[in-house]
Design an enzyme around this catalytic site. Structure first.
Site, PDB file in Angstrom:
ATOM      1  N   TYR A 121       0.836  -1.043  -0.100  1.00 22.29           N
ATOM      2  CA  TYR A 121       0.108   0.150  -0.034  1.00 22.29           C
ATOM      3  C   TYR A 121       0.973   1.263   0.071  1.00 22.29           C
ATOM      4  CZ  TYR A 121      -3.992  -2.907   0.174  1.00 22.29           C
ATOM      5  OH  TYR A 121      -4.949  -3.579  -0.255  1.00 22.29           O
TER       6      TYR A 121
ATOM      7  N   ASN B 287     -12.032   1.661  -6.740  1.00 22.90           N
ATOM      8  CA  ASN B 287     -10.812   1.974  -6.780  1.00 22.90           C
ATOM      9  C   ASN B 287     -10.540   2.707  -5.446  1.00 22.90           C
ATOM     10  OD1 ASN B 287     -10.924   0.901  -9.206  1.00 22.90           O
ATOM     11  ND2 ASN B 287     -10.940   2.787 -10.302  1.00 22.90           N
ATOM     12  N   VAL B 288      -9.223   2.552  -4.933  1.00 28.02           N
ATOM     13  CA  VAL B 288      -8.663   3.146  -3.643  1.00 28.02           C
ATOM     14  C   VAL B 288      -7.925   4.267  -4.030  1.00 28.02           C
ATOM     15  CG1 VAL B 288      -8.873   1.074  -2.465  1.00 28.02           C
ATOM     16  CG2 VAL B 288      -6.750   1.516  -3.472  1.00 28.02           C
TER      17      VAL B 288
ATOM     18  N   HIS C  70     -14.380   0.352  -1.378  1.00 24.15           N
ATOM     19  CA  HIS C  70     -13.357  -0.532  -0.970  1.00 24.15           C
ATOM     20  C   HIS C  70     -12.300   0.225  -0.263  1.00 24.15           C
ATOM     21  CE1 HIS C  70     -14.397  -3.966  -4.235  1.00 24.15           C
ATOM     22  NE2 HIS C  70     -15.032  -4.030  -2.927  1.00 24.15           N
TER      23      HIS C  70
ATOM     24  N   CYS D   9      -7.177   3.300  12.633  1.00 25.43           N
ATOM     25  CA  CYS D   9      -6.457   2.716  13.966  1.00 25.43           C
ATOM     26  C   CYS D   9      -7.184   1.569  14.623  1.00 25.43           C
ATOM     27  CB  CYS D   9      -6.157   3.945  14.889  1.00 25.43           C
ATOM     28  SG  CYS D   9      -5.371   3.419  16.443  1.00 25.43           S
TER      29      CYS D   9
ATOM     30  N   CYS E 157      -0.874   6.868  15.372  1.00 28.16           N
ATOM     31  CA  CYS E 157      -2.172   7.295  15.401  1.00 28.16           C
ATOM     32  C   CYS E 157      -2.329   8.720  15.877  1.00 28.16           C
ATOM     33  CB  CYS E 157      -3.159   6.165  16.199  1.00 28.16           C
ATOM     34  SG  CYS E 157      -4.996   6.941  16.247  1.00 28.16           S
TER      35      CYS E 157
ATOM     36  N   THR F 245     -14.358  -2.935 -14.856  1.00 33.22           N
ATOM     37  CA  THR F 245     -14.328  -3.815 -13.746  1.00 33.22           C
ATOM     38  C   THR F 245     -14.644  -5.249 -14.247  1.00 33.22           C
ATOM     39  OG1 THR F 245     -15.331  -4.562 -11.458  1.00 33.22           O
ATOM     40  CG2 THR F 245     -16.898  -3.356 -12.892  1.00 33.22           C
TER      41      THR F 245
ATOM     42  N   ASN G  72     -16.341  -1.835 -21.118  1.00 34.22           N
ATOM     43  CA  ASN G  72     -15.053  -2.451 -20.527  1.00 34.22           C
ATOM     44  C   ASN G  72     -14.107  -2.852 -21.775  1.00 34.22           C
ATOM     45  OD1 ASN G  72     -14.067  -3.229 -18.066  1.00 34.22           O
ATOM     46  ND2 ASN G  72     -14.253  -5.395 -18.778  1.00 34.22           N
ATOM     47  N   LEU G  73     -12.913  -2.863 -21.482  1.00 37.87           N
ATOM     48  CA  LEU G  73     -11.872  -3.244 -22.669  1.00 37.87           C
ATOM     49  C   LEU G  73     -12.321  -4.598 -23.301  1.00 37.87           C
ATOM     50  CD1 LEU G  73      -9.195  -2.055 -23.792  1.00 37.87           C
ATOM     51  CD2 LEU G  73      -7.917  -3.592 -22.036  1.00 37.87           C
TER      52      LEU G  73
HETATM   53  C1  BJW Z   1     -10.083  -1.793 -18.938  1.00 41.87           C
HETATM   54  C2  BJW Z   1      -9.158  -1.039 -19.161  1.00 41.87           C
HETATM   55  C3  BJW Z   1      -9.203   0.114 -19.948  1.00 41.87           C
HETATM   56  C4  BJW Z   1      -8.491  -2.945 -18.277  1.00 41.87           C
HETATM   57  N1  BJW Z   1     -10.424   0.345 -20.245  1.00 41.87           N
HETATM   58  N2  BJW Z   1     -11.378  -1.473 -19.139  1.00 41.87           N
HETATM   59  C5  BJW Z   1     -17.246 -17.045  -3.239  1.00 41.87           C
HETATM   60  C6  BJW Z   1     -18.349 -16.722  -3.965  1.00 41.87           C
HETATM   61  C7  BJW Z   1     -18.694 -15.185  -4.278  1.00 41.87           C
HETATM   62  C8  BJW Z   1     -18.320 -14.384  -3.349  1.00 41.87           C
HETATM   63  C9  BJW Z   1     -16.844 -14.909  -2.546  1.00 41.87           C
HETATM   64  C10 BJW Z   1     -16.638 -16.077  -2.552  1.00 41.87           C
HETATM   65  N3  BJW Z   1     -15.607 -16.375  -1.635  1.00 41.87           N
HETATM   66  C11 BJW Z   1     -15.384 -15.007  -1.180  1.00 41.87           C
HETATM   67  C12 BJW Z   1     -16.515 -14.079  -1.593  1.00 41.87           C
HETATM   68  C13 BJW Z   1     -16.610 -12.608  -1.063  1.00 41.87           C
HETATM   69  C14 BJW Z   1     -15.406 -11.783  -1.625  1.00 41.87           C
HETATM   70  C15 BJW Z   1     -15.171 -12.357  -3.260  1.00 41.87           C
HETATM   71  O1  BJW Z   1     -16.085 -11.551  -4.104  1.00 41.87           O
HETATM   72  N4  BJW Z   1     -14.056 -12.891  -3.542  1.00 41.87           N
HETATM   73  C16 BJW Z   1     -14.007 -13.182  -4.951  1.00 41.87           C
HETATM   74  C17 BJW Z   1     -12.517 -13.161  -5.201  1.00 41.87           C
HETATM   75  C18 BJW Z   1     -14.850 -14.590  -5.158  1.00 41.87           C
HETATM   76  N5  BJW Z   1     -15.447 -10.618  -1.408  1.00 41.87           N
HETATM   77  C19 BJW Z   1     -15.561  -9.871  -0.346  1.00 41.87           C
HETATM   78  O2  BJW Z   1     -14.831 -10.396   0.500  1.00 41.87           O
HETATM   79  C20 BJW Z   1     -15.872  -8.437  -0.103  1.00 41.87           C
HETATM   80  N6  BJW Z   1     -16.517  -8.640   1.291  1.00 41.87           N
HETATM   81  C21 BJW Z   1     -17.648  -9.031   1.516  1.00 41.87           C
HETATM   82  O3  BJW Z   1     -18.112  -9.931   0.523  1.00 41.87           O
HETATM   83  O4  BJW Z   1     -18.373  -8.807   2.598  1.00 41.87           O
HETATM   84  C22 BJW Z   1     -19.258  -9.580   2.930  1.00 41.87           C
HETATM   85  C23 BJW Z   1     -20.859  -9.100   2.512  1.00 41.87           C
HETATM   86  C24 BJW Z   1     -21.939  -9.820   2.717  1.00 41.87           C
HETATM   87  C25 BJW Z   1     -23.284  -9.139   2.208  1.00 41.87           C
HETATM   88  C26 BJW Z   1     -23.197  -7.968   1.540  1.00 41.87           C
HETATM   89  C27 BJW Z   1     -22.131  -7.273   1.522  1.00 41.87           C
HETATM   90  C28 BJW Z   1     -20.753  -7.598   1.966  1.00 41.87           C
HETATM   91  C29 BJW Z   1     -14.874  -7.628  -0.114  1.00 41.87           C
HETATM   92  C30 BJW Z   1     -13.988  -7.296  -1.029  1.00 41.87           C
HETATM   93  C31 BJW Z   1     -12.855  -6.514  -1.137  1.00 41.87           C
HETATM   94  C32 BJW Z   1     -11.851  -6.296  -2.259  1.00 41.87           C
HETATM   95  N7  BJW Z   1     -10.690  -5.808  -2.202  1.00 41.87           N
HETATM   96  C33 BJW Z   1      -9.798  -5.590  -3.294  1.00 41.87           C
HETATM   97  C34 BJW Z   1      -8.288  -5.187  -2.898  1.00 41.87           C
HETATM   98  C35 BJW Z   1      -8.328  -4.014  -1.751  1.00 41.87           C
HETATM   99  C36 BJW Z   1      -8.227  -2.657  -2.500  1.00 41.87           C
HETATM  100  C37 BJW Z   1      -6.950  -2.492  -3.313  1.00 41.87           C
HETATM  101  O5  BJW Z   1      -5.963  -2.945  -2.633  1.00 41.87           O
HETATM  102  O6  BJW Z   1      -7.047  -1.970  -4.213  1.00 41.87           O
HETATM  103  O7  BJW Z   1     -10.456  -4.538  -4.222  1.00 41.87           O
HETATM  104  S1  BJW Z   1      -9.593  -6.872  -4.233  1.00 41.87           S
HETATM  105  C38 BJW Z   1      -9.613  -5.902  -5.700  1.00 41.87           C
HETATM  106  O8  BJW Z   1     -10.611  -6.527  -6.708  1.00 41.87           O
HETATM  107  C39 BJW Z   1      -9.707  -4.659  -5.474  1.00 41.87           C
HETATM  108  C40 BJW Z   1     -10.604  -4.200  -6.509  1.00 41.87           C
HETATM  109  O9  BJW Z   1     -11.643  -3.123  -6.176  1.00 41.87           O
HETATM  110  C41 BJW Z   1     -11.680  -5.452  -6.696  1.00 41.87           C
HETATM  111  C42 BJW Z   1     -12.177  -5.387  -8.016  1.00 41.87           C
HETATM  112  O10 BJW Z   1     -11.261  -5.539  -9.388  1.00 41.87           O
HETATM  113  P1  BJW Z   1     -11.605  -4.663 -10.247  1.00 41.87           P
HETATM  114  O11 BJW Z   1     -11.667  -3.156 -10.229  1.00 41.87           O
HETATM  115  O12 BJW Z   1     -12.593  -5.289 -11.146  1.00 41.87           O
HETATM  116  O13 BJW Z   1     -10.277  -4.931 -11.292  1.00 41.87           O
HETATM  117  P2  BJW Z   1      -9.760  -6.177 -12.121  1.00 41.87           P
HETATM  118  O14 BJW Z   1      -8.333  -6.305 -12.350  1.00 41.87           O
HETATM  119  O15 BJW Z   1     -10.406  -7.642 -11.742  1.00 41.87           O
HETATM  120  O16 BJW Z   1     -10.495  -5.912 -13.593  1.00 41.87           O
HETATM  121  C43 BJW Z   1     -10.270  -4.714 -14.292  1.00 41.87           C
HETATM  122  C44 BJW Z   1     -11.129  -4.793 -15.804  1.00 41.87           C
HETATM  123  O17 BJW Z   1     -10.706  -3.550 -16.273  1.00 41.87           O
HETATM  124  C45 BJW Z   1     -10.894  -5.748 -16.569  1.00 41.87           C
HETATM  125  O18 BJW Z   1     -12.227  -6.325 -16.858  1.00 41.87           O
HETATM  126  C46 BJW Z   1     -10.159  -5.309 -17.758  1.00 41.87           C
HETATM  127  O19 BJW Z   1     -10.537  -5.791 -19.039  1.00 41.87           O
HETATM  128  C47 BJW Z   1     -10.696  -4.012 -17.614  1.00 41.87           C
HETATM  129  N8  BJW Z   1      -9.782  -2.853 -18.446  1.00 41.87           N
HETATM  130  N9  BJW Z   1      -8.145  -1.669 -18.960  1.00 41.87           N
HETATM  131  C48 BJW Z   1     -11.587  -0.190 -19.811  1.00 41.87           C
HETATM  132  N10 BJW Z   1      -8.118   0.922 -20.479  1.00 41.87           N
END
Ligand code: BJW
Length: 247
Positions: free
Chosen positions: A58, A94-95, A111, A119, A138, A179, A204-205
């Protein structure tokens, strides 16, 4: 009502919207950080096991923010925020801070944010700039070594779910940008919006895991697609509403 009956809009953005600013996506070919999968560094368990590694992940990304800037997609979404007369909520996974630096105001970070700390001693959350590292003190309770990035890791509850759910239930148009649809609950927003009667559009791409759930999917770079879509919407020519579509 505004153009073509669309009044309330929810936009969801992911890493792809920041890719053209130089931010690595999570699951692309460059989706590894020094050999670590995001699932290995973005969990509370990873932080407990190796806090130095997680802080380094981070700290590096926070430092990079100073070297990059918003791109045409962020700017177009900020224009939409400024000019759209109806309700609008921009939900970003995004963060980074590129949406706010472009000028978006009706924005929430589900996120967490790189530039915030949390803290674990006093439970306060606060702005944070620069290196955090293991020894961070903190600003609220002055305890050292108990500050973590204010980021939602796997297994933790994303922020503002109630507000997001309310916005999804009342929106007429849901738009997902850059996403992969791999991470829940964000990946399920399209289903909530559809169920509540909204039109759905994906920019999306490449087709994502959830493309089949959208009324319309457009593939290409966000920096090109988003300004075109925003212009269409503001000029009243939004095709995801005006053209007939099968569901
Ligand atoms: C372009 C491009 C260009 C490229 N133009 N496009 C089993 C089944 C279902 C769910 C679960 C499961 N086991 C566990 C879970 C839950 C889990 C989960 O979903 N896991 C999966 C891996 C299966 N989720 C959680 O744990 C979440 N919490 C939760 O569920 O709590 C319980 C709850 C219960 C009830 C209600 C609500 C909640 C928490 C998720 C936390 C995610 N954290 C992260 C990292 C932290 C942030 C950080 O460090 O930055 O967040 S993971 C990472 O993935 C990050 C992102 O925000 C997140 C999503 O990724 P994103 O943004 O989609 O990126 P990519 O790389 O995957 O995709 C990019 C896209 O852009 C691609 O499609 C490219 O093609 C495209 N692209 N260039 C347009 N120029």
């Amino acid at each position: 009502m505004t153009s073509h009956g669309i009044r309330n809009i929810v936009v969801l953005t992911g890493a792809g919207v920041s890719a053209e600013s130089g931010v690595a996506t999570f699951r692309g070919p460059d989706g590894l950080w020094e050999g670590h999968r995001v699932e290995d560094v973005a969990t509370p368990q990873a932080f407990a096991r190796d806090p130095a590694l997680v802080h380094a992940f981070y700290d590096a990304r926070r430092a990079k923010l100073g070297t990059i800037g918003p791109n045409a997609a962020h700017e177009a979404l900020a224009r939409l925020d400024c000019e759209w007369p109806g309700k609008l909520l921009l939900v970003t996974q995004n963060v980074d801070d590129l949406h706010e630096r472009a000028g978006s105001k009706r924005l929430l970070h589900m996120h967490g944010e790189l530039k915030r700390g949390w803290c674990l001693e006093c439970d306060d959350r606060f702005e944070w700039d620069g290196v955090m590292g293991e020894g961070a003190v903190c600003p609220a309770c002055a305890t050292p070594g108990r500050v973590r990035p204010d980021i939602v890791w796997f297994g933790e509850m994303p922020y503002e779910m109630e507000r997001i759910d309310e916005a999804l239930q009342r929106c007429d148009l849901f738009v997902s940008i850059g996403t992969s649809g791999a991470v829940y609950p964000a990946a399920g927003f399209v289903q909530t919006a559809r169920y509540c009667g909204a039109r759905t559009l994906e920019l999306n791409l490449e087709p994502s895991l959830a493309s089949f759930l959208f009324d319309e999917s457009r593939t290409g770079r966000a920096g090109e697609l988003v300004p075109v879509w925003v212009e269409e919407l503001l000029s009243g020519a939004h095709s995801a509403h005006s053209s007939p579509m099968s569901r």
